[in-house]
Design an enzyme around this catalytic site. Structure first.
Site, PDB file in Angstrom:
ATOM      1  N   CYS A   1       0.808  -1.229   0.000  1.00  0.00           N
ATOM      2  CA  CYS A   1       0.000   0.000   0.000  1.00  0.00           C
ATOM      3  C   CYS A   1       0.835   1.270   0.000  1.00  0.00           C
ATOM      4  CB  CYS A   1      -0.933   0.002   1.224  1.00  0.00           C
ATOM      5  SG  CYS A   1      -2.341  -1.117   1.079  1.00  0.00           S
ATOM      6  N   ILE A   2       1.582   1.502   1.059  1.00  0.00           N
ATOM      7  CA  ILE A   2       2.201   2.817   1.248  1.00  0.00           C
ATOM      8  C   ILE A   2       3.191   3.180   0.141  1.00  0.00           C
ATOM      9  CG2 ILE A   2       3.474   4.283   2.850  1.00  0.00           C
ATOM     10  CD1 ILE A   2       2.371   2.691   5.123  1.00  0.00           C
TER      11      ILE A   2
END
Length: 447
Positions: free
Chosen positions: A277-278
């Protein structure tokens, strides 16, 4: 637009847990979701294209470390969970939840191929009265602009013949403080009827649902959550460099700053970002923003800072080798400790440790790794093909004494850090674990 026939009956089946739910993708998001649906009382079908994964699950073996085997085995034994690679079962489902990966392409552009493939498989079996929900992280507009046209190519129309919504996953693998059922669910749908049904379904599974006005809003919520983390991690990574040049320990600064009870939230520096995600989500927003002619300078700068961290760690390692042993990288045996992208997790996606291993080799070093949770790297690593299949070295005394440096990239629990500090000639710590354990010495260097 008149609602689909049977809307009330479908809402009742969701509320009474009498509906069958299909989950496409049984990875870090899909498997916990499927088991949460089972625990809530739903008959659940899990679909995946990975035959090895399906065989393990069908045998009652969990494919995720944080999920015990008996949770999978009991769901199968009770008949509430079925796992399969046959997509024809989608026709039997009352709701289909899409939990497939959304990585980046070769040029850091969004790769929605898995979402598109899932939509096509659903379309092949779509029938009136079904609810389809996308959970994969993506750019605002994906549900309407990518998924909906594929489904409507069947001749069925969203809001009239079937229902369509977006509800972003909020899994945090390895976090034992929160469960899928206790994390609030954001839900945005393409029409009021779809919204109502999605809220009823998720309300039967999670403790709280948070409605928003559109799928685009819900898609933006997920990006905002992860970009917030990416930007703040970039900030502390930059502060680490600034304070380090001044002789100030950034970790001590953070610990003192977090005592303020308001207006401050602690983030920790590290060797770079990892995970699904990040490191990815900021690029999804930047890509979509460019299509609207809007700059994302702040977001892109954060991405640049975080992407540069492995190189800065490499420079610190090189300085430490020179200062303590008078040697450079060439021929230096470096043991990289931890290749999972975060503590107590075996996931190596986007792990900065993999980039560091490559950089050490490029400088002429001889890297190896130890990770108690990753006995071997995946056989397929598209972004790091030269590392595919490499195996973890045992963390024995001979290995520690023989290396020129240990580079701590992931601070898993259960690792004997005092023994590492006692035996390794040089320890370069990117996670501040040695200081947290009170381990000191001239040969222990923060990076």
């Amino acid at each position: 637009m008149p609602p689909c026939r049977g809307e009330e009956a479908l809402a009742a089946r969701f509320a009474n847990r009498q509906a069958r739910i299909a989950v496409i993708g049984l990875g870090y998001v899909g498997l916990p979701l499927a088991l949460t649906l089972v625990a809530a009382g739903f008959a659940t079908t899990g679909l995946d294209s990975d035959g090895t994964k399906l065989a393990r699950l069908a045998a009652g073996e969990s494919t995720l470390r944080q999920i015990p085997n008996d949770r999978v085995a009991s769901a199968l034994r009770e008949g509430r969970l079925t796992v399969t690679g046959s997509w024809s079962c989608l026709a039997e489902a009352d709701a289909v939840l899409i939990c497939v990966p959304t990585p980046l392409g070769r040029y850091r552009e969004p790769d929605l191929s898995a979402v598109e493939a899932a939509a096509r498989r659903i379309a092949a079996h779509l029938r009136p009265g079904q609810l389809v929900v996308l959970e994969s992280t993506t750019w605002p507009g994906t549900t309407r602009e990518v998924v909906q046209p594929v489904l409507e190519a069947t001749g069925l129309v969203a809001g009239r013949d079937f229902y369509l919504a977006y509800s972003p996953e909020r899994e945090d693998p390895g976090n034992t403080a929160y469960r899928t059922a206790t994390i609030p669910r954001v839900v945005g749908a393409a029409d009021p009827e779809s919204q109502r049904l999605a809220l009823v379904l998720y309300g039967a599974v999670t403790e709280r649902v948070v409605p928003v006005r559109s799928p685009e809003t819900a898609e933006a919520v997920k990006l905002t959550e992860n970009i917030f983390r990416a930007v703040n991690i970039a900030l502390v990574n930059e502060l680490k460099q600034v304070f380090g040049a001044m002789g100030i320990d950034v970790w001590e600064v953070i610990e003192a700053a977090r005592t303020k009870p308001f207006g401050y939230m602690p983030f920790q520096p590290g060797p770079g970002l990892g995970g699904h995600c990040i490191p990815v989500d900021p690029f999804y927003l930047a890509w979509k923003a460019r299509a609207h002619g809007v700059p994302t300078r702040f977001v892109e700068l954060a991405g640049e800072i975080n992407t540069a961290m492995p190189l800065l760690v490499l420079e610190a390692l090189g300085r430490a080798l020179d200062t303590t042993q008078g040697r450079g990288f060439r021929g230096s045996r470096i043991l990289v400790l931890g290749v999972g992208y975060k503590p107590n997790l075996e996931d190596v996606r986007e792990s900065p440790a993999l980039r560091l291993i490559e950089l050490i080799e490029q400088r002429g070093g001889v890297p190896a790794y130890h990770d108690p949770l990753v006995p071997a790297l995946p056989a397929t690593l598209p972004d790091h093909p030269s590392l595919a299949g490499r195996r973890s070295l045992p963390l024995d005394d001979a290995v520690l004494r023989d290396c020129h440096a240990v580079l701590i990239t992931t601070d898993h629990d259960g690792v004997d850090y005092p023994r590492i500090a006692a035996l390794a000639p040089l320890v370069v710590d990117t996670r501040n674990i040695c200081a947290r354990l009170g381990l000191t010495g001239a040969h222990i260097v923060k990076a």
